[in-house]
Design a protein around this motif. Structure first.
Motif, PDB file in Angstrom:
ATOM      1  N   LYS A   6      -6.634 -32.107  -8.814  1.00 34.47           N
ATOM      2  CA  LYS A   6      -7.972 -32.358  -8.253  1.00 34.47           C
ATOM      3  C   LYS A   6      -7.844 -32.428  -6.723  1.00 34.47           C
ATOM      4  O   LYS A   6      -6.988 -33.137  -6.212  1.00 34.47           O
ATOM      5  N   CYS A   8     -10.007 -33.584  -3.562  1.00 34.57           N
ATOM      6  CA  CYS A   8     -11.181 -34.440  -3.369  1.00 34.57           C
ATOM      7  C   CYS A   8     -11.674 -34.429  -1.926  1.00 34.57           C
ATOM      8  O   CYS A   8     -10.892 -34.304  -0.993  1.00 34.57           O
ATOM      9  N   ASN A  30     -17.579 -36.496  -2.160  1.00 37.61           N
ATOM     10  CA  ASN A  30     -17.486 -37.919  -1.861  1.00 37.61           C
ATOM     11  C   ASN A  30     -18.856 -38.431  -1.396  1.00 37.61           C
ATOM     12  O   ASN A  30     -19.376 -37.993  -0.366  1.00 37.61           O
ATOM     13  N   SER A  35     -17.084 -42.781   4.415  1.00 38.48           N
ATOM     14  CA  SER A  35     -15.901 -41.906   4.391  1.00 38.48           C
ATOM     15  C   SER A  35     -16.085 -40.731   5.339  1.00 38.48           C
ATOM     16  O   SER A  35     -17.188 -40.184   5.457  1.00 38.48           O
ATOM     17  N   ARG A  37     -15.242 -38.023   4.579  1.00 40.34           N
ATOM     18  CA  ARG A  37     -15.445 -36.903   3.626  1.00 40.34           C
ATOM     19  C   ARG A  37     -16.818 -36.972   2.959  1.00 40.34           C
ATOM     20  O   ARG A  37     -17.083 -36.239   2.009  1.00 40.34           O
ATOM     21  N   GLN A  85     -16.457 -40.336 -10.618  1.00 34.94           N
ATOM     22  CA  GLN A  85     -15.254 -41.098 -10.246  1.00 34.94           C
ATOM     23  C   GLN A  85     -15.728 -42.383  -9.597  1.00 34.94           C
ATOM     24  O   GLN A  85     -16.402 -42.345  -8.559  1.00 34.94           O
ATOM     25  N   TYR A  87     -15.367 -46.409  -8.128  1.00 30.76           N
ATOM     26  CA  TYR A  87     -14.664 -47.574  -7.601  1.00 30.76           C
ATOM     27  C   TYR A  87     -15.549 -48.758  -7.929  1.00 30.76           C
ATOM     28  O   TYR A  87     -16.521 -49.045  -7.227  1.00 30.76           O
ATOM     29  N   GLU A 128      -3.940 -45.452  -8.180  1.00 33.25           N
ATOM     30  CA  GLU A 128      -3.670 -45.183  -6.773  1.00 33.25           C
ATOM     31  C   GLU A 128      -3.277 -46.432  -6.027  1.00 33.25           C
ATOM     32  O   GLU A 128      -3.389 -47.545  -6.551  1.00 33.25           O
ATOM     33  N   GLY A 139     -10.199 -46.001  -0.884  1.00 36.91           N
ATOM     34  CA  GLY A 139      -9.303 -44.872  -1.162  1.00 36.91           C
ATOM     35  C   GLY A 139      -9.348 -43.919   0.002  1.00 36.91           C
ATOM     36  O   GLY A 139     -10.035 -44.155   0.996  1.00 36.91           O
ATOM     37  N   GLY A 140      -8.584 -42.816  -0.138  1.00 38.90           N
ATOM     38  CA  GLY A 140      -8.575 -41.824   0.933  1.00 38.90           C
ATOM     39  C   GLY A 140      -7.828 -42.300   2.156  1.00 38.90           C
ATOM     40  O   GLY A 140      -8.089 -41.859   3.271  1.00 38.90           O
ATOM     41  N   GLY A 142      -4.394 -42.187   2.457  1.00 42.12           N
ATOM     42  CA  GLY A 142      -3.122 -41.488   2.657  1.00 42.12           C
ATOM     43  C   GLY A 142      -1.904 -42.366   2.438  1.00 42.12           C
ATOM     44  O   GLY A 142      -0.843 -42.116   2.994  1.00 42.12           O
ATOM     45  N   GLY A 163      -3.083 -41.109  -4.066  1.00 41.86           N
ATOM     46  CA  GLY A 163      -2.675 -41.975  -2.962  1.00 41.86           C
ATOM     47  C   GLY A 163      -1.480 -41.421  -2.218  1.00 41.86           C
ATOM     48  O   GLY A 163      -0.357 -41.400  -2.734  1.00 41.86           O
ATOM     49  N   GLY A 164      -1.735 -40.921  -1.021  1.00 42.24           N
ATOM     50  CA  GLY A 164      -0.631 -40.497  -0.152  1.00 42.24           C
ATOM     51  C   GLY A 164       0.096 -39.249  -0.602  1.00 42.24           C
ATOM     52  O   GLY A 164       1.212 -38.987  -0.142  1.00 42.24           O
ATOM     53  N   ASP A 183      -4.318 -36.101  -7.759  1.00 35.64           N
ATOM     54  CA  ASP A 183      -5.566 -36.115  -6.991  1.00 35.64           C
ATOM     55  C   ASP A 183      -5.216 -36.320  -5.524  1.00 35.64           C
ATOM     56  O   ASP A 183      -4.458 -37.240  -5.200  1.00 35.64           O
ATOM     57  N   ALA A 185      -6.772 -36.229  -1.308  1.00 33.90           N
ATOM     58  CA  ALA A 185      -7.868 -36.055  -0.336  1.00 33.90           C
ATOM     59  C   ALA A 185      -7.267 -35.791   1.047  1.00 33.90           C
ATOM     60  O   ALA A 185      -7.234 -34.652   1.517  1.00 33.90           O
ATOM     61  N   SER A 186      -6.740 -36.833   1.692  1.00 33.45           N
ATOM     62  CA  SER A 186      -6.312 -36.677   3.089  1.00 33.45           C
ATOM     63  C   SER A 186      -5.055 -35.821   3.254  1.00 33.45           C
ATOM     64  O   SER A 186      -4.844 -35.257   4.338  1.00 33.45           O
TER      65      SER A 186
HETATM   66  O1  LIG Z   1     -11.303 -39.886   0.503  1.00 33.33           O
HETATM   67  C1  LIG Z   1     -11.977 -40.864   0.865  1.00 33.33           C
HETATM   68  O2  LIG Z   1     -12.415 -40.972   2.008  1.00 33.33           O
HETATM   69  C2  LIG Z   1     -12.271 -41.954  -0.125  1.00 33.33           C
HETATM   70  C3  LIG Z   1     -13.177 -42.923   0.248  1.00 33.33           C
HETATM   71  C4  LIG Z   1     -13.482 -43.968  -0.621  1.00 33.33           C
HETATM   72  C5  LIG Z   1     -12.873 -44.030  -1.853  1.00 33.33           C
HETATM   73  C6  LIG Z   1     -11.959 -43.054  -2.230  1.00 33.33           C
HETATM   74  C7  LIG Z   1     -11.646 -42.003  -1.404  1.00 33.33           C
HETATM   75  N1  LIG Z   1     -10.734 -41.009  -1.782  1.00 33.33           N
HETATM   76  C8  LIG Z   1      -9.938 -41.061  -2.955  1.00 33.33           C
HETATM   77  O3  LIG Z   1      -8.751 -41.790  -2.683  1.00 33.33           O
HETATM   78  C9  LIG Z   1      -7.660 -41.268  -3.408  1.00 33.33           C
HETATM   79  C10 LIG Z   1      -6.462 -41.010  -2.528  1.00 33.33           C
HETATM   80  O4  LIG Z   1      -6.753 -40.389  -1.343  1.00 33.33           O
HETATM   81  P1  LIG Z   1      -5.611 -39.835  -0.347  1.00 33.33           P
HETATM   82  O5  LIG Z   1      -5.065 -38.571  -0.978  1.00 33.33           O
HETATM   83  O6  LIG Z   1      -4.564 -40.885  -0.206  1.00 33.33           O
HETATM   84  O7  LIG Z   1      -6.309 -39.541   0.929  1.00 33.33           O
HETATM   85  C11 LIG Z   1      -8.161 -40.042  -4.125  1.00 33.33           C
HETATM   86  O8  LIG Z   1      -8.425 -40.414  -5.476  1.00 33.33           O
HETATM   87  C12 LIG Z   1      -9.455 -39.706  -3.449  1.00 33.33           C
HETATM   88  O9  LIG Z   1     -10.346 -39.184  -4.403  1.00 33.33           O
END
Ligand SMILES: O=C(O)c1ccccc1N[C@@H]1O[C@H](COP(=O)(O)O)[C@@H](O)[C@H]1O
Length: 213
Positions: A6, A8, A30, A35, A37, A85, A87, A128, A139-140, A142, A163-164, A183, A185-186
């Motif tokens: 995935k 994101c 998102n 965010s 994003r 998804q 939180y 994560e 999240g997001g 890194g 996560g990261g 999964d 994102a950053s």
């Molecule tokens: O990406 C974001 O800005 C974010 C904001 C709020 C909640 C979750 C978010 N992202 C999610 O976080 C994890 C890990 O992100 P990363 O790869 O460490 O940047 C992932 O599941 C994203 O969907």
């Protein structure tokens, strides 16, 4: 079986088209306003129209932080989502699952084995890292957690590791954690909110070149 991926936090066409070319399993929009994003529901609908037509396109995931039913309904009124998804608490996730005709994935912060979730009545869990206290978002960030924590975990439902993750560490993360889906994102961005096509290609290749548990 190859590891599922995935990507994101898509905000623009180039990143999305790269995800479509790479045939990722899910893309995420998102809807958390704080965010980098964040996309409006209208912008998500515009981007989603690019792959409505694609054969066997990716699943479309909408990310929400402590949403009200109205927040989710607003998005669903302009674009369809396969997955929410969330939180939030496990209890609220169950309530949302009973209300909307979408699958529900619950994001769970972990920093030790005792944090590993036991919730059964969601469709997937996202495991994560816990956000730093200074972060304005759950999240997001890194940030990775010790991947070995999930190695012996008997997950109650299918799960994703997050996560990261980056192109350089995702294969190792999969091997350590036993994850069958990841999964990010950053870790595939050139700037916050802007996906780097080359990093997406490398991430997908590295993840799929590794067999998960
Ligand atoms: O990406 C974001 O800005 C974010 C904001 C709020 C909640 C979750 C978010 N992202 C999610 O976080 C994890 C890990 O992100 P990363 O790869 O460490 O940047 C992932 O599941 C994203 O969907």
């Amino acid at each position: 079986m190859s590891v599922q991926v995935k990507i994101c936090g898509l905000t623009e066409e180039v990143g999305l088209e790269t995800c479509l070319d790479q045939r990722v399993d899910w893309i995420g929009f998102n809807f958390f306003a704080r965010s980098p994003r964040y996309v409006t529901p209208a912008r998500a609908a515009q981007l989603a129209s690019l792959f409505d037509k694609a054969p066997a396109g990716p699943g479309c995931v909408g990310l929400f932080v402590e949403p009200s039913d109205a927040d989710i309904a607003d998005v669903l009124s302009v674009t369809s989502l396969d997955v929410l998804q969330l939180y939030t608490s496990a209890e609220r996730a169950r309530e949302i699952r009973a209300t909307f005709e979408c699958k529900v994935w619950l994001s769970c912060p972990v920093s030790s084995e005792t944090d590993l979730p036991v919730t059964t009545d969601v469709d997937r869990l996202i495991v994560e890292s816990r956000p730093p206290q200074t972060s304005g978002r759950p999240g997001g960030n890194g940030i990775a957690f010790p991947w070995g924590l999930t190695r012996e975990w008997k997950a109650p439902v299918p799960w994703l590791l997050a996560g990261g993750l980056r192109p350089e560490n995702v294969a190792h993360a999969i091997a350590e954690s036993g994850a069958a889906a990841v999964d990010v994102a950053s870790g595939v961005e050139s700037a916050p909110g802007i996906k780097d096509p080359e990093a997406i290609v490398r991430f997908v290749a590295a993840a799929r070149g590794t067999v998960g548990a």
